[in-house]
Design a protein around this motif. Sequence first.
Motif, mmCIF file in Angstrom:
data_model
loop_
_atom_site.group_PDB
_atom_site.id
_atom_site.type_symbol
_atom_site.label_atom_id
_atom_site.label_comp_id
_atom_site.label_asym_id
_atom_site.label_seq_id
_atom_site.Cartn_x
_atom_site.Cartn_y
_atom_site.Cartn_z
ATOM 1 N N ASN A 281 0.844 -1.194 0.000
ATOM 2 C CA ASN A 281 0.000 0.000 0.000
ATOM 3 C C ASN A 281 0.879 1.242 0.000
ATOM 4 O OD1 ASN A 281 -2.084 1.826 0.201
ATOM 5 N ND2 ASN A 281 -2.439 1.470 2.392
ATOM 6 N N ILE A 282 1.152 1.778 -1.167
ATOM 7 C CA ILE A 282 1.998 2.971 -1.294
ATOM 8 C C ILE A 282 1.199 4.203 -0.881
ATOM 9 C CG2 ILE A 282 3.306 4.433 -2.879
ATOM 10 C CD1 ILE A 282 4.618 1.752 -2.265
ATOM 11 N N GLU A 283 1.769 5.006 0.020
ATOM 12 C CA GLU A 283 1.077 6.183 0.538
ATOM 13 C C GLU A 283 1.538 7.489 -0.104
ATOM 14 O OE1 GLU A 283 -1.313 6.075 2.753
ATOM 15 O OE2 GLU A 283 -1.155 4.061 3.607
ATOM 16 N N LEU A 284 2.794 7.537 -0.566
ATOM 17 C CA LEU A 284 3.343 8.823 -0.959
ATOM 18 C C LEU A 284 4.344 8.653 -2.102
ATOM 19 C CD1 LEU A 284 3.680 11.915 -0.222
ATOM 20 C CD2 LEU A 284 5.572 11.185 1.242
ATOM 21 N N THR A 285 4.284 9.577 -3.054
ATOM 22 C CA THR A 285 5.285 9.670 -4.117
ATOM 23 C C THR A 285 6.073 10.957 -3.930
ATOM 24 O OG1 THR A 285 3.880 8.477 -5.699
ATOM 25 C CG2 THR A 285 5.684 9.790 -6.598
ATOM 26 N N THR A 307 -4.888 10.221 4.195
ATOM 27 C CA THR A 307 -5.503 11.247 5.047
ATOM 28 C C THR A 307 -4.923 11.236 6.452
ATOM 29 O OG1 THR A 307 -7.284 9.703 5.631
ATOM 30 C CG2 THR A 307 -7.693 11.207 3.791
ATOM 31 N N VAL A 308 -3.858 10.460 6.677
ATOM 32 C CA VAL A 308 -3.215 10.487 7.983
ATOM 33 C C VAL A 308 -2.283 11.697 8.041
ATOM 34 C CG1 VAL A 308 -3.330 7.978 8.173
ATOM 35 C CG2 VAL A 308 -1.246 9.060 7.315
ATOM 36 N N GLU A 309 -1.878 12.044 9.253
ATOM 37 C CA GLU A 309 -0.932 13.149 9.399
ATOM 38 C C GLU A 309 0.471 12.671 9.035
ATOM 39 O OE1 GLU A 309 1.144 15.327 13.153
ATOM 40 O OE2 GLU A 309 -1.047 15.339 13.138
ATOM 41 N N TYR A 310 1.181 13.452 8.263
ATOM 42 C CA TYR A 310 2.572 13.115 7.982
ATOM 43 C C TYR A 310 3.371 14.377 7.709
ATOM 44 C CZ TYR A 310 1.367 13.473 2.972
ATOM 45 O OH TYR A 310 0.940 13.900 1.744
ATOM 46 N N LYS A 311 4.662 14.282 7.969
ATOM 47 C CA LYS A 311 5.592 15.373 7.699
ATOM 48 C C LYS A 311 6.726 14.831 6.843
ATOM 49 C CE LYS A 311 8.261 16.957 11.001
ATOM 50 N NZ LYS A 311 8.732 17.695 12.209
ATOM 51 N N VAL A 312 6.929 15.474 5.701
ATOM 52 C CA VAL A 312 8.007 15.108 4.796
ATOM 53 C C VAL A 312 9.167 16.079 5.009
ATOM 54 C CG1 VAL A 312 8.713 14.789 2.396
ATOM 55 C CG2 VAL A 312 6.372 14.212 3.103
ATOM 56 N N ILE A 313 10.355 15.535 5.220
ATOM 57 C CA ILE A 313 11.560 16.351 5.400
ATOM 58 C C ILE A 313 12.497 16.067 4.232
ATOM 59 C CG2 ILE A 313 13.510 16.917 6.893
ATOM 60 C CD1 ILE A 313 11.887 15.773 9.228
ATOM 61 N N VAL A 314 12.801 17.101 3.458
ATOM 62 C CA VAL A 314 13.727 16.987 2.334
ATOM 63 C C VAL A 314 14.989 17.762 2.690
ATOM 64 C CG1 VAL A 314 14.080 17.321 -0.131
ATOM 65 C CG2 VAL A 314 11.772 16.860 0.746
ATOM 66 N N LEU A 326 3.979 19.489 5.623
ATOM 67 C CA LEU A 326 3.086 18.863 6.614
ATOM 68 C C LEU A 326 1.699 18.627 6.027
ATOM 69 C CD1 LEU A 326 2.559 17.950 9.561
ATOM 70 C CD2 LEU A 326 1.873 20.324 10.044
ATOM 71 N N ASN A 327 1.174 17.444 6.265
ATOM 72 C CA ASN A 327 -0.225 17.150 5.944
ATOM 73 C C ASN A 327 -0.979 16.912 7.240
ATOM 74 O OD1 ASN A 327 -2.272 16.494 3.801
ATOM 75 N ND2 ASN A 327 -2.397 14.623 5.036
ATOM 76 N N ALA A 333 -4.543 14.678 1.290
ATOM 77 C CA ALA A 333 -3.297 15.376 0.985
ATOM 78 C C ALA A 333 -3.335 16.023 -0.398
ATOM 79 C CB ALA A 333 -2.127 14.406 1.071
ATOM 80 N N PRO A 334 -3.074 17.336 -0.471
ATOM 81 C CA PRO A 334 -3.031 18.005 -1.778
ATOM 82 C C PRO A 334 -1.694 17.750 -2.466
ATOM 83 C CG PRO A 334 -2.533 19.583 -0.055
ATOM 84 C CD PRO A 334 -2.823 18.273 0.639
ATOM 85 N N LEU A 335 -1.647 18.027 -3.762
ATOM 86 C CA LEU A 335 -0.397 17.935 -4.503
ATOM 87 C C LEU A 335 0.521 19.079 -4.092
ATOM 88 C CD1 LEU A 335 1.380 16.830 -6.870
ATOM 89 C CD2 LEU A 335 0.172 18.465 -8.338
ATOM 90 N N VAL A 336 1.771 18.751 -3.790
ATOM 91 C CA VAL A 336 2.768 19.763 -3.488
ATOM 92 C C VAL A 336 3.635 19.943 -4.730
ATOM 93 C CG1 VAL A 336 4.794 20.350 -2.110
ATOM 94 C CG2 VAL A 336 2.806 19.284 -1.026
ATOM 95 N N ALA A 337 3.720 21.172 -5.212
ATOM 96 C CA ALA A 337 4.563 21.487 -6.363
ATOM 97 C C ALA A 337 5.400 22.712 -6.003
ATOM 98 C CB ALA A 337 3.721 21.742 -7.602
#
Length: 346
Positions: A281-285, A307-314, A326-327, A333-337
């Motif tokens: 079950n892939i959640e994020l690209t 729809t879970v809370e998550y924070k992506v750190i790049v 942050l979602n 989750a909306p598309l981040v561009a």
Amino acid sequence: MTKLFRGLLPLSLALMAVSLALAETATVTLSPAVAVWNDTVKVKIEGVGCTRAASVPALKRLSNGHYAYDIDLLSCPDGSTTPFSTVVEMGPLAQQEYTVRVYNVARHVASPNAPPLASAPLSIHREASLDVLLEGVATDEAPFTLVFRGSAQSPCFVFNPPVVEGKTITARLDDDCPIIPANAPTVVSEAETLGPLPAGEYEVNFFQVSSSPDLMLYRRTLTVYDSHSCVPSATALCLQNNRFRVEVAWKDFEGHTGSGHAVPLEVGDDSGLFWFFQEANIELTAKVLDGCSYNGSWWVFLSSGSTVEYKVIVTDTKTGKKKEYLNVLGVSAPLVADTAAFSCAP
């Protein structure tokens, strides 16, 4: 006068051919350095000369029973000298010992023939039932362990530990034993510690010498990572030649927390995936693109159906700068561009 001109013309052509040949220099690199019959061997020719292309390799039998593949560099009429680089592909090739020789095409009209500009030995081997395993991840700051495994003809074998030469690591299993014990055959498993080695791609060759006079080969590619760049792990996705590290922390509706599991893609290093709860079950690209030539920035794209809370750190490991995305829990989750995520400026 006409006879004299006819006599001088071949001589002039020969002298011109020799001058072109002398003006040209080259080096040749084979990849892979050691191959099996169904490999495509890439012959990279680099040097200085007036070269537009290279001829198709021509097979020639040598006096020692070996064979040579001769490649001619096709020179320009004006004889100018500029840096060049060209690649010629060969394969599949029969199991043999070869010499790859690179010439200036002028050798066909020069007398005596000029020697090759460059040459390299090429051995084509049979594939062996061997294996090489890496324990953990190899970096340039610490030793690492390679495990060499294979099936020997008998317990009477000799394992020659790996030798590092440049970007090649070579080990040999000699099971050509004149005494055959009653409990033959056996399985060999030898753990060897190497390094630390400089960061880069290494060709690991594991040869097996059996009762046949021919060597059998197992080959794999080993990556030694720069410890100051992104080093892949179960939770760290490395993108753009290991420059950018992407990590994810999540929290579900029951308050459970965890880290996203990174899934690198084989087709390229600008994108990757994450799963949170189940591998299927892939959640994020996540994607990092080079937009330096457009707006002077590296671009970050994130897409998810979670729809879970998550924070992506790049993290840009070259500069140490970080961006967080942050979602909120319960939100689709909306598309981040982010097309201005990291500056391309030094």
